[in-house]
Design a protein around this motif. Structure first.
Motif, PDB file in Angstrom:
ATOM      1  N   THR A 153     -28.855 -15.772 -46.923  1.00 25.43           N
ATOM      2  CA  THR A 153     -29.674 -14.658 -46.070  1.00 25.43           C
ATOM      3  C   THR A 153     -31.050 -15.176 -46.485  1.00 25.43           C
ATOM      4  O   THR A 153     -31.164 -16.239 -47.347  1.00 25.43           O
ATOM      5  N   PHE A 154     -31.921 -14.294 -46.568  1.00 22.22           N
ATOM      6  CA  PHE A 154     -33.205 -14.608 -46.603  1.00 22.22           C
ATOM      7  C   PHE A 154     -34.402 -13.403 -46.248  1.00 22.22           C
ATOM      8  O   PHE A 154     -33.310 -12.284 -46.129  1.00 22.22           O
ATOM      9  N   GLU A 165     -23.127 -29.759 -42.860  1.00 21.53           N
ATOM     10  CA  GLU A 165     -23.218 -28.359 -43.675  1.00 21.53           C
ATOM     11  C   GLU A 165     -23.735 -27.526 -41.620  1.00 21.53           C
ATOM     12  O   GLU A 165     -24.600 -27.887 -41.036  1.00 21.53           O
ATOM     13  N   ILE A 166     -22.480 -26.641 -41.923  1.00 23.34           N
ATOM     14  CA  ILE A 166     -22.462 -26.161 -40.362  1.00 23.34           C
ATOM     15  C   ILE A 166     -23.082 -24.500 -41.170  1.00 23.34           C
ATOM     16  O   ILE A 166     -22.405 -24.420 -41.724  1.00 23.34           O
ATOM     17  N   ALA A 167     -23.590 -23.764 -40.643  1.00 21.75           N
ATOM     18  CA  ALA A 167     -24.174 -22.569 -41.195  1.00 21.75           C
ATOM     19  C   ALA A 167     -24.382 -21.700 -39.393  1.00 21.75           C
ATOM     20  O   ALA A 167     -24.369 -21.641 -38.251  1.00 21.75           O
ATOM     21  N   HIS A 173     -20.841 -22.564 -43.663  1.00 27.28           N
ATOM     22  CA  HIS A 173     -21.980 -21.967 -44.794  1.00 27.28           C
ATOM     23  C   HIS A 173     -21.499 -20.259 -43.655  1.00 27.28           C
ATOM     24  O   HIS A 173     -22.120 -20.345 -42.770  1.00 27.28           O
ATOM     25  N   VAL A 174     -21.952 -19.428 -44.437  1.00 25.44           N
ATOM     26  CA  VAL A 174     -21.661 -18.511 -43.710  1.00 25.44           C
ATOM     27  C   VAL A 174     -22.586 -17.060 -44.187  1.00 25.44           C
ATOM     28  O   VAL A 174     -23.121 -17.115 -45.215  1.00 25.44           O
ATOM     29  N   LEU A 175     -23.877 -17.105 -43.427  1.00 26.69           N
ATOM     30  CA  LEU A 175     -25.354 -16.556 -43.118  1.00 26.69           C
ATOM     31  C   LEU A 175     -24.813 -14.697 -42.715  1.00 26.69           C
ATOM     32  O   LEU A 175     -24.062 -14.625 -42.174  1.00 26.69           O
ATOM     33  N   LEU A 231     -29.926 -21.646 -47.359  1.00 23.70           N
ATOM     34  CA  LEU A 231     -29.167 -22.892 -47.527  1.00 23.70           C
ATOM     35  C   LEU A 231     -29.580 -23.499 -49.126  1.00 23.70           C
ATOM     36  O   LEU A 231     -28.533 -24.146 -49.586  1.00 23.70           O
ATOM     37  N   THR A 232     -30.935 -23.809 -48.553  1.00 20.88           N
ATOM     38  CA  THR A 232     -31.318 -24.363 -49.594  1.00 20.88           C
ATOM     39  C   THR A 232     -32.067 -23.603 -50.950  1.00 20.88           C
ATOM     40  O   THR A 232     -32.048 -24.490 -52.509  1.00 20.88           O
TER      41      THR A 232
END
Length: 456
Positions: free
Chosen positions: A11-12, A206-208, A233-235, A251-252
């Protein structure tokens, strides 16, 4: 054997939890019966408007190029049906721009142009330049709403990126078009990603995807478990997780500075449906002439996900979904957070139309004048850009452009989190959006004036 979806969701900072209203998540995509008329805009992308290359009275076929951009940033435009051009006129968009439209009368045959054919080489034998040309000729622009020409995005990022990311977050309320695409045709999304990997010369994409789409996550993991080319990638489900800045951070861990492109921090992001369009252009030769649109809202009789020919009017699309059950307060192109309210129900579906929502007063946040900030700070806590929306709204209402600029108004991504979370129902994002335009226009005017004085 299918894998269980176990993860620590990425997450963010900031953001909000919105009511999802994902009413159509179980609705299989239905192909719409092509309408009697389509009105196809010559600008469905950021950049120069296309010029018509057909005239009134001409017969056109499905997939035929009807608008061209000879030079500069832009995308060609193609016919979504076969029929006869009956007029070329101008229409106003929701933003007030005047755009030429080619109006085509359907002949009912849906005859495909003879030039439409699969790409003749294998992916391994295809060069980067050829992939870029395939994407350009197909008229593909970002289908998540930004509508930036995809070929130009690829070209500008070549040699700069190490992360190719497919944005499957779909964090706006109501919209489920990408979710259904992932369930019904995930191979096209993965295939489009592999084409992009070949173009960029990168080994893994990558798939988010947000964790409220567990069925799609399981399917993607099953399809890619034996491949090292794709990482899932699971958000965490949170708004606005679909914004490119938030995906990059999740992701990064990198923050994208304002004024910079994702490629400047080593990333390039593509919408799921954009990837599918790239794959379809490669394997069939068909340009972008249709897209999936979620039709929903409490005024729609039969909410659906619909595969719609570009140029179909909102009126015809809503009729295909059973019509309206009552008079809507507003019809929105896109999601309720960042979409645009429409004044003309005969406006056409474009490449960037992910949803058409017909909403009553029951869904709208009602408020009465006068409105006033109660200093609760919810907008500040929810702002993903770490701004002070309360102050920006105040400066906007007072037309204090210098103070708004000092508080970094141009960094606002207009996600609407502030307005959604405001208990006083202050339309914060609307104030900011209007003032942001003024600040940008003033800065542009000052730059032009300075250049003129230097050239004297």
């Amino acid at each position: 054997m299918s894998k269980e979806v176990t993860h620590l969701a990425l997450t963010f900072n900031g953001g909000i939890h919105v009511e999802e209203h994902k009413n159509t998540r179980g609705c299989v995509v239905e192909a719409m019966t092509p309408p009697a008329l389509v009105s196809i805009p010559m600008s469905q992308h950021i950049g120069i408007h296309a010029e018509p290359c057909v005239g009134v009275g001409d017969t056109v076929l499905r997939g035929q190029r009807i608008g061209e951009v000879e030079a500069g940033l832009g995308c060609p435009v193609h016919s979504s049906i076969s029929g006869k051009v009956i007029r070329i006129d101008e229409r106003s968009t929701a933003t007030g721009a005047r755009i030429r439209n080619i109006v085509i009368e359907n002949d009912g045959r849906m005859e495909v142009h003879p030039d439409i054919a699969p790409w003749g080489k294998t992916l391994a034998d295809t060069t980067t330049e050829e992939i870029v040309e395939i994407v350009r000729n197909a008229g593909i622009s970002g289908m998540g709403g930004a509508t930036f020409p995809t070929y130009a995005k690829i070209n500008s990022a070549l040699g700069k990126v190490e992360h190719i990311i497919v944005n499957c977050a779909e964090c706006e309320p109501f919209i489920t078009a990408n979710h259904r695409l992932l369930l019904e045709n995930p191979g096209a999304v993965i295939g489009g990603l592999k084409i992009l990997l070949k173009a960029f010369g990168i080994r893994q994409g990558e798939i988010a995807i947000e964790d409220n789409k567990s069925d799609a996550i399981r399917m993607l993991k099953e399809l890619t478990e034996d491949s090292e080319l794709v990482k899932i990638h699971v958000l965490k489900t949170k708004y606005p997780q679909g914004d490119e800045r938030q995906i990059i951070y999740a992701l990064t861990g990198k923050e994208l500075p304002m004024g910079k492109l994702p490629a400047d921090v080593g990333c390039c992001i593509f919408n799921a449906e954009t990837c599918a369009a790239i794959y379809n252009a490669f394997v069939s030769g068909m340009p972008l002439v249709e897209r999936i649109v979620t039709v929903d809202g409490d005024c729609i009789k039969n909410p659906k996900n619909v595969l719609v020919p570009i140029g179909t009017s909102y009126r015809d699309l809503i009729a295909f979904c059973g019509g309206l059950t009552r008079e809507p307060k507003k019809i929105v192109n896109g999601g309720p957070m960042m979409g645009f309210a429409q004044w003309d129900i005969d406006s056409p579906v474009t490449k960037g139309t992910s949803a058409i929502l017909a909403l009553s007063e029951d869904i709208e946040h009602p408020y009465e004048q006068p409105i006033a900030c109660i200093r609760c700070g919810r907008c500040v806590r929810g702002c993903p850009m770490k701004l002070m929306p309360n102050y920006l709204a105040m400066f906007s209402m007072q037309d204090k452009l210098d103070m708004a600029e000092q508080f970094d108004i141009t960094s606002c991504v207009e996600c609407g989190s502030c307005s959604y979370s405001c208990p006083a129902h202050v339309p914060i994002s609307q104030y900011i959006r209007a003032t942001k335009i003024k600040v940008i226009e003033r800065s542009r005017a000052m730059l032009i004036a300075r250049e003129k004085s230097q050239n004297k």
